[in-house]
Structure formats: C-alpha cells, structure tokens
Motif scaffolding. Structure first.
Motif, short mmCIF file in Angstrom:
data_model
loop_
_atom_site.label_atom_id
_atom_site.label_comp_id
_atom_site.label_asym_id
_atom_site.label_seq_id
_atom_site.Cartn_x
_atom_site.Cartn_y
_atom_site.Cartn_z
N LEU A 72 0.83 -1.21 0.00
CA LEU A 72 0.00 0.00 0.00
C LEU A 72 0.87 1.25 0.00
O LEU A 72 0.55 2.24 -0.68
CB LEU A 72 -0.91 0.02 1.23
CG LEU A 72 -1.90 -1.12 1.45
CD1 LEU A 72 -2.92 -0.71 2.52
CD2 LEU A 72 -2.59 -1.54 0.19
N CYS A 75 2.08 1.92 -3.45
CA CYS A 75 1.01 2.48 -4.27
C CYS A 75 0.87 3.98 -4.03
O CYS A 75 0.74 4.77 -4.99
CB CYS A 75 -0.31 1.79 -3.97
SG CYS A 75 -0.40 0.08 -4.55
N TYR A 88 -4.78 5.37 -0.24
CA TYR A 88 -4.77 4.87 1.13
C TYR A 88 -4.31 5.94 2.13
O TYR A 88 -3.29 6.61 1.91
CB TYR A 88 -3.83 3.67 1.24
CG TYR A 88 -4.15 2.59 0.23
CD1 TYR A 88 -5.32 1.84 0.32
CD2 TYR A 88 -3.28 2.32 -0.83
CE1 TYR A 88 -5.61 0.86 -0.61
CE2 TYR A 88 -3.55 1.33 -1.75
CZ TYR A 88 -4.73 0.61 -1.64
OH TYR A 88 -5.01 -0.36 -2.57
N ARG A 122 -3.42 1.38 -6.78
CA ARG A 122 -3.89 0.59 -5.64
C ARG A 122 -3.74 -0.89 -5.93
O ARG A 122 -3.41 -1.29 -7.05
CB ARG A 122 -5.35 0.91 -5.36
CG ARG A 122 -6.29 0.67 -6.54
CD ARG A 122 -7.72 1.07 -6.22
NE ARG A 122 -8.61 0.93 -7.38
CZ ARG A 122 -9.18 -0.21 -7.77
NH1 ARG A 122 -8.98 -1.33 -7.06
NH2 ARG A 122 -9.96 -0.25 -8.82
N TYR A 194 -6.46 -6.75 -2.30
CA TYR A 194 -6.88 -5.81 -1.26
C TYR A 194 -7.69 -6.49 -0.17
O TYR A 194 -7.58 -6.14 1.01
CB TYR A 194 -7.71 -4.69 -1.89
CG TYR A 194 -8.43 -3.84 -0.87
CD1 TYR A 194 -7.73 -2.89 -0.12
CD2 TYR A 194 -9.78 -4.03 -0.63
CE1 TYR A 194 -8.39 -2.13 0.84
CE2 TYR A 194 -10.43 -3.26 0.32
CZ TYR A 194 -9.74 -2.33 1.06
OH TYR A 194 -10.38 -1.59 2.01
#
Length: 255
Positions: A72, A75, A88, A122, A194
């Motif tokens: 994350l 990303c 995020y 993501r 995810y």
C-alpha cells in the motif's frame, strides 16, 4: 506526460464487465481499470521505495517478500510521484488502521469504500484480480475465459512453478501473456489482493490464528509451488503485517 509515459510502458486498459467469480454465488460487476502488465519488479520497487527485501540488484524479477502494508505504501508513493491522489490513508497503519481516500477529499471506512471514486494506484480487489487474470471480456468473447491458468490450459506456456523454475524466481514477462497482454498472473510470484479474509473462516482454517492481525488474500501461485496453486481459481490468505515469502503484488488504477 510523465504519467502517460509510465502508463504506456506498464499499464493495460482492461474493460469491465459482469461475471461470476469462482468464490462467489452471484455475478459481480467489474468497472474499467488499468492493470500493470507485470507484478511490480525489484527495479520498480527500488525506483519508488529506495529499498528491497533481501535483494538489492536492480532487475526485472518480481519484488518479493513484501508485506501487504508495504505494498500500500508503494502504491501511495507511486501515486504521489505522478501527481495523483493516493488511495490509502496510512497515518495509523502502525495500529493496523486503514481508511480510503476517495475523490473530493472524502475519507471513508474501507468497508464503505467505492474504488470507482479513487484516482491513484492501488491493489486490485480479489474480484478484479480474477477478472483480469482470466482474461476479462476479451476472453469471454474468445471462449477462453475458463482456462485453468491465466492465458492457457497448458501451465508451461504461461507460468513459472516448481516443476519448471529450477526453484528460482524468474524475470517477469518471459512466458506467454494472457488474453489481455498481462504476464505472470499465474506462477512466478504470489500477488496480494486488497480483500480481508473473514475472521470466522480463518479461525477454522488457520493453525496459528491471531485475532489482532488482518488476513489478506493472495492469488496466482509462485515459482516454488505446485501447478494447482497457479490456477486462477486457487486462493489462500496470509497475514498483512508479516513478510510472506514468494509474495509480491500487481497494481491497478481506476480509469
């Protein structure tokens, strides 16, 4: 222009559609997304993060031994590099708390998030992952959506796994791509999704259950594992905060 150059080099536009995932009882809708042609490589990881787990050579092997949380972070940093709103909110990640940044400054609980309303890079949801791994609408139209592996019923055409890898991770993109032009969705490296696994399922299946940890889905199999684990329907989960061997990730972005 920098973002467009990155997209031209690495990203494939994948048309959305409706299908019944192997792990669901009803059909699900997938909206249009961009998907990285490859799992994130060690070179890509170094360019953004300036570090790599275990290996430091700048090459085209998949970045492996990456925690879900570090994926994350990658990303977000990649989004920031290209002027995109990160997806995020990781400000409380050390406490295991995540929120999602939607457009127009809206921050929402992950269970309420609509990734159609996000801008940055993501991880794919598991429904998205299986859609593009199986070849999406292109494969449906070709009649090849039910291939056992991503792009073929012949695993050796599309995947590195225990019987052909010499027990070594391989550079990305050496095998045949799937119907969408995506490489290594089967084999070479497990890929984080995810999604959170339901705790009740974990209690019954996981011998070392830790109720304080979040467990996330990984898909695709790896160079160290069996042919069966490389099938597009095969799914397992791992602990998000732990380094999971032979596990990396692939990025997507909402169009």
């Amino acid at each position: 222009m920098e973002l467009q150059k990155f997209k031209d080099e690495y990203m494939i536009k994948v048309k959305g559609g409706i299908y019944k995932p192997s792990f669901e009882e009803i059909e699900k809708v997938v909206f249009d997304i961009e998907v990285c042609k490859y799992p994130i490589t060690k070179k890509m990881w170094l360019d953004i993060m300036g570090e790599i787990s275990l290996e430091t050579e700048r090459n085209n092997e998949p970045a492996e031994n990456i925690t879900w949380w570090k994926a994350l972070e990658f990303c977000n940093k990649l989004s920031e590099k290209y002027g995109l709103e990160p997806v995020y909110d990781l400000s409380k990640s050390k406490q295991g708390i995540l929120t999602i940044k939607e457009l127009k400054g809206k921050t929402v609980n992950p269970k309420m998030a609509n990734f159609k309303n996000t801008e940055g890079f993501r991880l794919p949801t598991e429904i998205e992952w299986e859609w593009f791994a199986r070849g999406g609408q292109v494969a449906i139209e070709q009649g090849t959506f039910d291939y056992k592996y991503s792009g073929s019923d012949n695993i050796d055409e599309v995947a590195w796994y225990a019987e052909n890898s010499n027990y070594l991770i391989q550079n990305v993109g050496l095998k045949k791509s799937n119907q969408l032009g995506l490489f290594d969705c089967s084999g070479n490296i497990w890929e984080w999704c995810y999604d959170t696994e339901e705790m009740e399922n974990i209690k019954s299946l996981h011998f070392n259950f830790d109720p304080s940890s979040a467990y996330r889905r990984i898909r695709g199999g790896s160079w160290l594992h069996s042919a069966e684990s490389c099938a597009t329907f095969y799914r397992i989960f791992e602990t998000a905060a732990y380094v999971v061997l032979n596990t990396g990730f692939r990025i997507v972005r909402t169009i």
